[in-house]
Design a protein around this motif. Structure first.
Motif, PDB file in Angstrom:
ATOM      1  N   HIS A  91       0.922  -1.358  -0.091  1.00 31.50           N
ATOM      2  CA  HIS A  91      -0.442  -0.199   0.018  1.00 31.50           C
ATOM      3  C   HIS A  91       0.801   1.223  -0.051  1.00 31.50           C
ATOM      4  N   GLY A  92       2.774   1.143   0.434  1.00 29.64           N
ATOM      5  CA  GLY A  92       3.259   2.215  -0.177  1.00 29.64           C
ATOM      6  C   GLY A  92       3.912   2.682   0.798  1.00 29.64           C
ATOM      7  N   TRP A  93       3.935   2.038   2.240  1.00 30.79           N
ATOM      8  CA  TRP A  93       4.421   2.405   3.456  1.00 30.79           C
ATOM      9  C   TRP A  93       6.096   2.658   3.026  1.00 30.79           C
ATOM     10  N   THR A  94       6.715   3.117   3.678  1.00 33.08           N
ATOM     11  CA  THR A  94       8.553   3.142   2.660  1.00 33.08           C
ATOM     12  C   THR A  94       8.665   2.496   3.945  1.00 33.08           C
ATOM     13  N   THR A  95       8.020   2.120   5.454  1.00 29.05           N
ATOM     14  CA  THR A  95       9.342   2.119   6.432  1.00 29.05           C
ATOM     15  C   THR A  95       8.315   1.762   7.915  1.00 29.05           C
ATOM     16  N   VAL A  96       8.430   0.219   8.050  1.00 32.88           N
ATOM     17  CA  VAL A  96       7.257  -0.853   8.800  1.00 32.88           C
ATOM     18  C   VAL A  96       7.795  -0.976   9.766  1.00 32.88           C
ATOM     19  N   ARG A  97       7.756  -1.493  10.979  1.00 29.84           N
ATOM     20  CA  ARG A  97       8.615  -1.566  12.089  1.00 29.84           C
ATOM     21  C   ARG A  97       6.949  -2.422  13.256  1.00 29.84           C
ATOM     22  N   ALA A  98       7.641  -3.978  13.734  1.00 26.31           N
ATOM     23  CA  ALA A  98       6.256  -4.487  14.591  1.00 26.31           C
ATOM     24  C   ALA A  98       7.703  -4.363  16.290  1.00 26.31           C
ATOM     25  N   LEU A  99       6.329  -3.776  16.545  1.00 23.66           N
ATOM     26  CA  LEU A  99       7.318  -3.357  18.013  1.00 23.66           C
ATOM     27  C   LEU A  99       6.127  -4.282  19.371  1.00 23.66           C
ATOM     28  N   GLU A 136       9.640  11.379  16.949  1.00 22.69           N
ATOM     29  CA  GLU A 136       9.834  11.075  15.471  1.00 22.69           C
ATOM     30  C   GLU A 136       8.520  10.865  15.189  1.00 22.69           C
ATOM     31  N   TYR A 137       8.238  11.977  14.179  1.00 24.60           N
ATOM     32  CA  TYR A 137       7.160  12.066  13.252  1.00 24.60           C
ATOM     33  C   TYR A 137       7.531  11.714  12.065  1.00 24.60           C
ATOM     34  N   LEU A 138       8.043  10.035  10.864  1.00 28.36           N
ATOM     35  CA  LEU A 138       8.581   9.638   9.938  1.00 28.36           C
ATOM     36  C   LEU A 138       7.670   9.595   9.089  1.00 28.36           C
ATOM     37  N   VAL A 139       7.386  10.537   7.947  1.00 30.24           N
ATOM     38  CA  VAL A 139       6.459  10.613   7.272  1.00 30.24           C
ATOM     39  C   VAL A 139       6.745   8.768   5.969  1.00 30.24           C
ATOM     40  N   GLY A 140       5.234   8.066   5.948  1.00 27.84           N
ATOM     41  CA  GLY A 140       5.643   6.935   5.122  1.00 27.84           C
ATOM     42  C   GLY A 140       6.094   5.862   6.428  1.00 27.84           C
ATOM     43  N   ARG A 141       6.069   6.268   7.774  1.00 27.80           N
ATOM     44  CA  ARG A 141       6.819   4.853   8.457  1.00 27.80           C
ATOM     45  C   ARG A 141       5.301   4.085   9.225  1.00 27.80           C
ATOM     46  N   LEU A 142       4.453   2.915   9.051  1.00 29.29           N
ATOM     47  CA  LEU A 142       3.308   2.107   9.916  1.00 29.29           C
ATOM     48  C   LEU A 142       4.521   1.935  10.915  1.00 29.29           C
ATOM     49  N   ASN A 143       3.660   1.220  12.448  1.00 31.40           N
ATOM     50  CA  ASN A 143       4.216   0.939  13.225  1.00 31.40           C
ATOM     51  C   ASN A 143       3.218   0.267  13.416  1.00 31.40           C
ATOM     52  N   PHE A 144       3.393  -0.884  14.089  1.00 27.10           N
ATOM     53  CA  PHE A 144       2.243  -2.079  14.657  1.00 27.10           C
ATOM     54  C   PHE A 144       3.006  -2.658  16.364  1.00 27.10           C
ATOM     55  N   GLU A 145       2.090  -3.074  16.555  1.00 27.75           N
ATOM     56  CA  GLU A 145       2.176  -3.009  18.513  1.00 27.75           C
ATOM     57  C   GLU A 145       2.190  -4.653  18.073  1.00 27.75           C
ATOM     58  N   VAL A 146       3.313  -5.937  18.229  1.00 27.81           N
ATOM     59  CA  VAL A 146       2.606  -6.995  18.087  1.00 27.81           C
ATOM     60  C   VAL A 146       2.706  -7.966  19.279  1.00 27.81           C
ATOM     61  N   VAL A 147       1.708  -8.899  19.777  1.00 28.56           N
ATOM     62  CA  VAL A 147       1.639  -9.744  20.726  1.00 28.56           C
ATOM     63  C   VAL A 147       1.583 -10.855  19.835  1.00 28.56           C
ATOM     64  N   ASP A 148       2.416 -12.426  20.239  1.00 29.83           N
ATOM     65  CA  ASP A 148       2.395 -13.501  19.695  1.00 29.83           C
ATOM     66  C   ASP A 148       2.221 -13.371  18.358  1.00 29.83           C
ATOM     67  N   GLY A 149       2.976 -12.891  17.381  1.00 30.05           N
ATOM     68  CA  GLY A 149       2.627 -12.776  16.293  1.00 30.05           C
ATOM     69  C   GLY A 149       1.401 -11.983  15.526  1.00 30.05           C
ATOM     70  N   THR A 150       0.651 -11.390  15.879  1.00 30.75           N
ATOM     71  CA  THR A 150      -0.449 -10.918  16.054  1.00 30.75           C
ATOM     72  C   THR A 150      -0.453  -9.548  16.472  1.00 30.75           C
ATOM     73  N   VAL A 151      -1.122  -8.475  14.967  1.00 35.81           N
ATOM     74  CA  VAL A 151      -0.691  -7.064  15.242  1.00 35.81           C
ATOM     75  C   VAL A 151      -2.450  -7.027  16.033  1.00 35.81           C
ATOM     76  N   ARG A 152      -1.593  -5.736  17.044  1.00 32.56           N
ATOM     77  CA  ARG A 152      -2.597  -5.772  18.064  1.00 32.56           C
ATOM     78  C   ARG A 152      -3.228  -3.717  18.325  1.00 32.56           C
ATOM     79  N   ARG A 153      -2.003  -3.174  17.284  1.00 32.24           N
ATOM     80  CA  ARG A 153      -2.331  -2.347  17.813  1.00 32.24           C
ATOM     81  C   ARG A 153      -1.932  -1.677  15.903  1.00 32.24           C
ATOM     82  N   CYS A 154      -1.969  -0.612  15.737  1.00 28.80           N
ATOM     83  CA  CYS A 154      -1.251   0.108  14.279  1.00 28.80           C
ATOM     84  C   CYS A 154      -1.474   1.555  14.335  1.00 28.80           C
TER      85      CYS A 154
END
Length: 71
Positions: free
Chosen positions: A33-41, A50-68
């Motif tokens: 979908h065009g996100w340049t940086t994706v990080r699972a946390l 800091e806000y980085l344009v194009g970055r999407l963050n995931f909060e991951v618990v047991d391999g599943t995204v809980r928050r984005c």
């Protein structure tokens, strides 16, 4: 005062649709979908605010995204 920079827009995407996906599927979808940086946390990890344009963050618990969120 310096003018505000003209930042490119983030991809137009429904972030709630990532919740419940496994982390690998969510990351692949985000990049498609065009996100340049994706990080699972893990929950509660310390990250910079800091806000980085194009970055999407995931909060991951047991391999599943809980928050984005952007940035």
């Amino acid at each position: 005062m310096a003018p505000l920079p003209q930042l490119p827009p983030d991809p137009d995407d429904a972030l709630d649709d990532y919740v419940g996906l496994d982390a690998d599927t969510a990351a692949g979808r985000a990049r498609a979908h065009g996100w340049t940086t994706v990080r699972a946390l893990p929950p509660g990890v310390v990250i910079t605010m800091e806000y980085l344009v194009g970055r999407l963050n995931f909060e991951v618990v047991d391999g599943t995204v809980r928050r984005c969120w952007k940035g």
